[in-house]
Write a protein that holds these residues in place. Structure first.
Motif, PDB file in Angstrom:
ATOM      1  N   GLY B 282       0.911  -1.371  -0.001  1.00 16.09           N
ATOM      2  CA  GLY B 282      -0.001  -0.041  -0.448  1.00 16.09           C
ATOM      3  C   GLY B 282       0.513   1.322   0.024  1.00 16.09           C
ATOM      4  N   ASN B 283       1.885   1.552   0.351  1.00 19.87           N
ATOM      5  CA  ASN B 283       2.640   2.491   0.595  1.00 19.87           C
ATOM      6  C   ASN B 283       3.907   2.142   0.848  1.00 19.87           C
ATOM      7  OD1 ASN B 283       4.016   4.343   1.467  1.00 19.87           O
ATOM      8  ND2 ASN B 283       3.365   4.631   3.867  1.00 19.87           N
ATOM      9  N   PRO B 284       4.632   2.238   0.063  1.00 15.97           N
ATOM     10  CA  PRO B 284       6.913   2.042   0.212  1.00 15.97           C
ATOM     11  C   PRO B 284       6.873   2.337   1.070  1.00 15.97           C
ATOM     12  CG  PRO B 284       5.353   3.508  -1.813  1.00 15.97           C
ATOM     13  CD  PRO B 284       4.679   2.775  -2.111  1.00 15.97           C
ATOM     14  N   ARG B 285       6.552   3.527   1.217  1.00 14.98           N
ATOM     15  CA  ARG B 285       7.618   4.105   2.338  1.00 14.98           C
ATOM     16  C   ARG B 285       6.880   3.878   3.993  1.00 14.98           C
ATOM     17  NH1 ARG B 285       8.575   9.237  -0.326  1.00 14.98           N
ATOM     18  NH2 ARG B 285      11.169   8.882  -1.023  1.00 14.98           N
ATOM     19  N   TRP B 286       6.143   2.934   3.784  1.00 13.65           N
ATOM     20  CA  TRP B 286       5.141   2.427   5.024  1.00 13.65           C
ATOM     21  C   TRP B 286       6.875   2.044   6.583  1.00 13.65           C
ATOM     22  CZ3 TRP B 286       6.769  -2.216   8.123  1.00 13.65           C
ATOM     23  CH2 TRP B 286       8.211  -2.250   8.142  1.00 13.65           C
ATOM     24  N   TRP B 287       7.216   1.981   6.128  1.00 11.61           N
ATOM     25  CA  TRP B 287       8.486   2.408   7.532  1.00 11.61           C
ATOM     26  C   TRP B 287       8.885   4.031   8.275  1.00 11.61           C
ATOM     27  CZ3 TRP B 287      12.635   5.001   6.784  1.00 11.61           C
ATOM     28  CH2 TRP B 287      12.800   4.831   5.177  1.00 11.61           C
ATOM     29  N   GLN B 288       8.329   4.308   7.501  1.00 12.68           N
ATOM     30  CA  GLN B 288       8.196   5.797   7.827  1.00 12.68           C
ATOM     31  C   GLN B 288       7.370   6.015   8.655  1.00 12.68           C
ATOM     32  OE1 GLN B 288       9.049   8.669   4.631  1.00 12.68           O
ATOM     33  NE2 GLN B 288      11.233   7.734   4.584  1.00 12.68           N
ATOM     34  N   GLU B 289       6.435   5.552   8.286  1.00 10.89           N
ATOM     35  CA  GLU B 289       4.577   5.767   9.051  1.00 10.89           C
ATOM     36  C   GLU B 289       4.373   6.017  10.953  1.00 10.89           C
ATOM     37  OE1 GLU B 289       0.655   4.673   9.658  1.00 10.89           O
ATOM     38  OE2 GLU B 289       1.677   3.555   8.031  1.00 10.89           O
ATOM     39  N   PRO B 290       5.545   5.111  11.200  1.00  9.62           N
ATOM     40  CA  PRO B 290       6.024   5.757  13.171  1.00  9.62           C
ATOM     41  C   PRO B 290       6.002   7.286  13.722  1.00  9.62           C
ATOM     42  CG  PRO B 290       6.288   3.393  12.694  1.00  9.62           C
ATOM     43  CD  PRO B 290       5.907   4.150  11.654  1.00  9.62           C
ATOM     44  N   LEU B 291       6.847   7.840  12.552  1.00 10.03           N
ATOM     45  CA  LEU B 291       8.116   8.349  12.566  1.00 10.03           C
ATOM     46  C   LEU B 291       7.389   9.778  12.617  1.00 10.03           C
ATOM     47  CD1 LEU B 291      11.110   6.992  10.393  1.00 10.03           C
ATOM     48  CD2 LEU B 291      11.186   7.927  12.397  1.00 10.03           C
ATOM     49  N   LEU B 292       6.431   9.174  11.040  1.00  8.50           N
ATOM     50  CA  LEU B 292       5.853  11.056  11.194  1.00  8.50           C
ATOM     51  C   LEU B 292       4.669  11.025  11.761  1.00  8.50           C
ATOM     52  CD1 LEU B 292       5.496  10.084   6.622  1.00  8.50           C
ATOM     53  CD2 LEU B 292       6.863  12.150   8.043  1.00  8.50           C
ATOM     54  N   ALA B 293       3.944  10.128  12.122  1.00  7.59           N
ATOM     55  CA  ALA B 293       2.965   9.887  13.569  1.00  7.59           C
ATOM     56  C   ALA B 293       3.392  11.000  14.774  1.00  7.59           C
ATOM     57  CB  ALA B 293       2.702   8.757  13.264  1.00  7.59           C
ATOM     58  N   ARG B 294       4.294  10.342  14.955  1.00  8.29           N
ATOM     59  CA  ARG B 294       5.009  11.229  15.940  1.00  8.29           C
ATOM     60  C   ARG B 294       5.298  11.750  15.768  1.00  8.29           C
ATOM     61  NH1 ARG B 294       8.895   5.880  15.905  1.00  8.29           N
ATOM     62  NH2 ARG B 294       7.738   4.643  17.318  1.00  8.29           N
ATOM     63  N   TYR B 295       6.314  12.400  15.236  1.00  6.65           N
ATOM     64  CA  TYR B 295       6.664  14.270  14.714  1.00  6.65           C
ATOM     65  C   TYR B 295       4.872  15.027  14.422  1.00  6.65           C
ATOM     66  CZ  TYR B 295      11.242  14.380  15.566  1.00  6.65           C
ATOM     67  OH  TYR B 295      12.988  14.768  15.745  1.00  6.65           O
ATOM     68  N   ASN B 296       4.434  14.548  13.559  1.00  2.00           N
ATOM     69  CA  ASN B 296       2.671  15.319  13.244  1.00  2.00           C
ATOM     70  C   ASN B 296       2.142  15.709  14.372  1.00  2.00           C
ATOM     71  OD1 ASN B 296       1.100  16.057  11.394  1.00  2.00           O
ATOM     72  ND2 ASN B 296       0.373  14.446  11.664  1.00  2.00           N
ATOM     73  N   TRP B 297       2.366  14.759  15.855  1.00  3.57           N
ATOM     74  CA  TRP B 297       1.670  14.852  17.057  1.00  3.57           C
ATOM     75  C   TRP B 297       2.583  15.665  18.085  1.00  3.57           C
ATOM     76  CZ3 TRP B 297       3.186  13.395  21.719  1.00  3.57           C
ATOM     77  CH2 TRP B 297       1.659  13.233  23.045  1.00  3.57           C
ATOM     78  N   ILE B 298       3.910  15.591  17.707  1.00  4.30           N
ATOM     79  CA  ILE B 298       4.617  16.486  17.873  1.00  4.30           C
ATOM     80  C   ILE B 298       4.856  17.607  18.092  1.00  4.30           C
ATOM     81  CG2 ILE B 298       7.300  17.544  18.492  1.00  4.30           C
ATOM     82  CD1 ILE B 298       7.939  14.390  18.423  1.00  4.30           C
ATOM     83  N   GLU B 299       4.651  18.054  16.196  1.00  5.50           N
ATOM     84  CA  GLU B 299       4.129  19.415  16.271  1.00  5.50           C
ATOM     85  C   GLU B 299       3.001  19.791  16.502  1.00  5.50           C
ATOM     86  OE1 GLU B 299       3.985  18.717  11.526  1.00  5.50           O
ATOM     87  OE2 GLU B 299       6.236  18.578  11.825  1.00  5.50           O
TER      88      GLU B 299
END
Lengths: 105, 781
Positions: B282-299
């Motif tokens: 579904g998403n070739p960069r699937w492994w970036q998801e938690p990193l993005l989710a954390r920073y998204n939340w942090i922002e």
């Protein structure tokens, strides 16, 4: 805004070509002229490197700005999320950015 | 409640037992935070001097523990200072250990009842990243907000109450230097340790969450004993709380799914691999998801809690960096700093060194005057006091060196040095991060080698370890100092300021660096070939070094040195004394008492043969040996004694090998002994030469003894050229048992330490040979 170091370090920038590249959409961080505000579009490196960069806050959407280059032209100093990070040009090359003019948030 | 010693307090029971529970058992609290976040200052403020430094078993990650008095009526908590971390993703051994401590996987450390996340208020977003990962672990968490005074100065306003609401855990602003907020922190920790664990406030995509659920269910209590691999060591509590267990399982699944490698456990490998494949579809960069989710939340959290954020301001740090990392001034400043530090070490340390030297000299005389003459007195004076004194005299230099290194580290300069040096380091295939371990190796290779664990790539790390001992460590300083004091101290100053001695020492440091660079290049192009590793290095803001941290570093480092001087070196001193004292010569001096005479009598049986062989060997080695009696007459019986001793025989044995380097057999004794530790050369020489002196005379300093030492043919044993040759040998040879031991532990095999010792010895021999023979060809003596 401009980095205070422009007058001292701008000689390191690979010249006009870099500036030209910066104006185009989707340049990479290593060719970004010093002092130019930009925004991360994607981090494309192999997963271990990309992971480390992202942990340090270099994630898509984050504002970045190249401050200066080290005396031998590499690594470069980048400001991200209010702190300063040193990266090699090979790592900076994996970070796609767009300049401030193109994407006002 | 004895069963809960290693487990979180069961949430459902906390309210009624809170006071009693905390009173019956000491809490364990772990301190986690980014490097430069003020963690060490906080740790020092909380524990004072009640801390100890050790290693985690099997690895050389430094383990710092201290006692923290949470409240007057409670037992002290055990406070664990985790290594500085940016994340818990186990990229390095530090991160691996930190995660294992937090999740309770390490059996040697009790599972923490509470984690304190140290968060730098001036760098909130990146610091919160580690905090989000700590939240995910589901362990009780308290945030200590540091640098709030600096944040205010930077016109950054952080609403701690709102931050606390957003994170769902207590947030306590602290100023460690002024001891502000420490009581509030203690109270928050006591409360947090007894209340429900926090819950991470973000979720991944629906697909990812589904995979996590499925993975977590693999270890649900129904299909076994309810033990997930990541929490295996922790589930000894009889009353496992259902909610805690579920969150631990989700965390275990999260770690497994997004790790670089597949899990070790066979049952999970297939499940994780197929889950990854599905997500990648579904998403070739699937492994970036938690990193993005954390920073998204942090922002989002930062937007709600930080006001007046002005990212473009010119900081003091930027103004300093305009010079410190300038393309021209930067390297100049770096070089000037190194020169200044060396010059200071040599001039400032002189006075305390004289005091210590004189003190041990008087102590020796006192002991000799008080005790009856004999073997025991000789042992005490020549073995113990001279040996330990000869090492402790260098303590002032070591204190100063560690003082400077901790200043550079604490102020933030070390990272700039790495920034400046990275291109050069990469030129030889190393990492900018290798600069810091290598710079530390100028104090001592052991902490330097230990510091290489921040280098993630194992081959880079190994290359750095293998060249670290070329950096002139403080243990070489005694050798350099002695050589220079004896042969180069009287010369004119160069350019009116630099003494010849400093220039020679600078040259020795440079020699080590040049050889290290060459060896690194060869290693990285042959047996340790690998692509250049990435450099991702924070350049922290410059900060005034915290005096407590600096003192604490100096204290623990110099204590390490003193302990070594007090044990290994004492043992070696006594051994050496015995080696030069036995077997006794039968024509021994009149001062020998009954005991010594008896020992002599025992030894005489074999002595004549030995003497004959020794003398024979002498003639073959030294053509001028015929004239040796002149010199021996000067040295008298003591000279005969050392010639006959085991040490003398050993020295003679290796003399043919070391003669081309300009060394005689007495220096050979010193060389053999110094393979245990370099600084023992000095104590060995003092034993070797003091034995040759009249014991009752006011003892000459070692410097005089070295200057006056004669070879068998009556020529001076030492010349400036021999001294330089000796220094070159000491720059390049790996003469340190502790280094060998630490490399063995770091590389987990004998192969690398043995390789290191052999190639360094070979290099030292060749370089020393070239120095001495080349010097003679050029007309130096």
């Amino acid at each position: 805004m401009g980095s205070p170091d422009n007058n001292l370090t701008d000689m390191n920038v690979p010249g006009a070509r870099a500036a030209e590249a910066g104006r185009r959409m989707g340049t990479t961080l290593n060719t970004l002229p010093h002092g130019t505000e930009a925004r991360v579009v994607s981090v494309d490196g192999e997963s271990a490197v990309a992971r480390r960069l992202m942990e340090m806050g270099v994630v898509p959407g984050a504002p970045v700005c190249v401050i200066k280059a080290a005396p031998l032209g590499d690594p470069i100093e980048v400001r991200v999320r209010g702190y300063h990070l040193a990266l090699r040009r090979t790592e900076a090359q994996t970070i796609r950015v767009v300049t401030g003019d193109e994407v006002k948030p | 409640m004895t069963t809960t010693l290693k487990s979180p307090a069961p949430v459902l029971e906390t309210a009624p037992t809170q006071a009693g529970d905390a009173a019956t058992r000491p809490l364990t609290v772990a301190l986690a935070g980014n490097p430069n976040a003020g963690k060490t200052s906080l740790f020092n403020a909380l524990t004072g001097l009640r801390q100890k430094v050790a290693n985690y078993p099997g690895v050389t990650v430094e383990r710092k523990d201290g006692h923290w008095q949470l409240a007057p009526d409670l037992p002290d908590a055990q406070l664990i200072d985790l290594p500085g971390l940016y994340s818990l993703d186990a990229n390095s051994i530090d991160e691996q250990i930190a995660r294992d401590v937090i999740t309770g996987r390490l059996t040697s450390v009790p599972k923490p009842d509470c984690i304190i996340a140290v968060v730098d208020a001036t760098n909130l977003e990146r610091n919160l990243y580690l905090a989000t990962q700590l939240l995910e672990t589901g362990r009780p968490l308290v945030v200590a907000l540091t640098m709030i005074d600096l944040a205010e100065r930077h016109k950054l306003e952080i609403d701690a109450a709102r931050l606390s609401d957003a994170l769902g855990v207590p947030v306590v602003p602290v100023v460690a230097k002024l001891r502000q907020g420490l009581d509030a922190l203690a109270a928050a920790v006591l409360r947090a340790a007894e209340s429900a664990p926090p819950v991470a406030g973000w979720r991944l995509s629906a697909e990812a969450e589904r995979e996590l659920e499925a993975l977590a269910a693999l270890d649900a209590p129904v299909n076994g004993d309810g033990i997930t691999p990541t929490v295996a060591a922790t589930t000894d509590a009889a009353t496992t709380d259902v909610a805690t267990d579920a969150s631990a399982r989700r965390y275990g699944a999260l770690v497994e799914l997004y790790a670089e490698e597949l899990p070790e456990e066979a049952g999970h490998q297939a499940a994780v691999a197929s889950a990854r494949a599905r997500l990648a579809e579904g998403n070739p960069r699937w492994w970036q998801e938690p990193l993005l989710a954390r920073y998204n939340w942090i922002e989002g959290v930062a937007r709600r809690t930080v006001r007046d954020h002005k990212p473009g301001r010119t900081r003091r740090t930027d103004r300093i960096d305009r010079f410190v990392t300038h393309r021209f001034f930067g390297p100049l400043i770096l070089f000037a700093l190194m020169l200044l530090i060396l010059q200071t070490i040599f001039s400032w340390a002189q006075l305390p060194m004289d005091v210590i030297d004189g003190g041990f000299g008087r102590l020796g005389e006192l002991v000799r005057a008080t005790l009856a003459p004999g073997l025991l007195t000789d042992l005490l004076v020549d073995g113990v006091i001279a040996g330990v004194g000869g090492v402790l005299v260098f303590l002032p230099q070591i204190l100063l060196l560690f003082f400077f290194i901790s200043l550079l580290e604490d102020s933030g300069y070390m990272a700039r040095a790495a920034f400046l040096m990275d291109r050069l380091m990469r030129g030889v295939g190393l990492h900018g991060k290798a600069f810091m371990p290598l710079l530390s190796s100028f104090a001592c290779a052991i902490p330097g080698i230990m510091a290489t664990r921040t280098i993630e790539n194992p081959k880079d790390r190994l290359a750095t370890i293998l060249i670290a001992p070329f950096m002139s460590c403080s243990a070489r300083l005694p050798v350099y100092t002695l050589m220079i004091a004896a042969f180069f101290s009287r010369q004119e100053k160069l350019l009116g300021v630099l003494s010849v001695g400093v220039v020679i020492i600078m040259a020795m440091y440079l020699l080590g660096i040049v050889v290290a660079v060459a060896v690194a290049w060869v290693l990285k192009h042959t047996i340790l070939k690998s692509p250049p590793p990435p450099l991702v290095l924070e350049l922290p803001p410059y900060r005034m070094p915290n005096p407590v941290n600096v003192l604490q570093t100096i204290r623990s480092r110099s204590w390490m040195f003193v302990r070594r001087a007090g044990t290994v070196i004492l043992a070696i001193s006594i051994l050496l004394w015995a080696l030069v004292t036995f077997p006794r010569v039968n024509a021994a001096t009149g001062d020998a008492d009954g005991g010594a005479a008896a020992a002599t009598a025992n030894a005489t049986g074999s002595a004549p043969d030995e003497r004959a062989t020794t003398a024979g060997r002498d003639e073959t080695v030294q053509p001028a040996a015929g004239a040796s009696n002149v010199a021996e007459a000067v040295d008298g019986d003591a000279g005969e004694q050392i010639r006959q001793s085991y040490a003398g025989r050993l020295g003679h044995l290796i003399e043919p090998a070391i003669a081309p380097l300009g060394f005689d057999w007495k220096m050979g004794i010193g060389l053999v002994a110094s393979f245990a530790a370099r600084e023992t050369l000095v104590s060995t020489l003092s034993i070797v030469y003091n034995v040759g002196e009249d014991a009752t005379e006011e003892s000459n300093s070692l410097i005089e003894a070295v200057r006056n030492a004669r070879r068998a043919d009556g020529s001076p044993a030492w010349t400036p050229l021999v001294a330089v040759s000796m220094m070159v040998f000491f720059v390049l040879a790996c003469q340190c048992m502790s280094t060998i031991a630490i490399v063995r532990r770091e590389t987990n095999s004998w192969r690398w330490p043995l390789f290191m010792v052999s190639y360094m010895l070979l290099l030292a021999y060749v370089a020393s040979f070239i120095t001495y023979q080349g010097g003679r060809l050029l007309g130096f003596s």
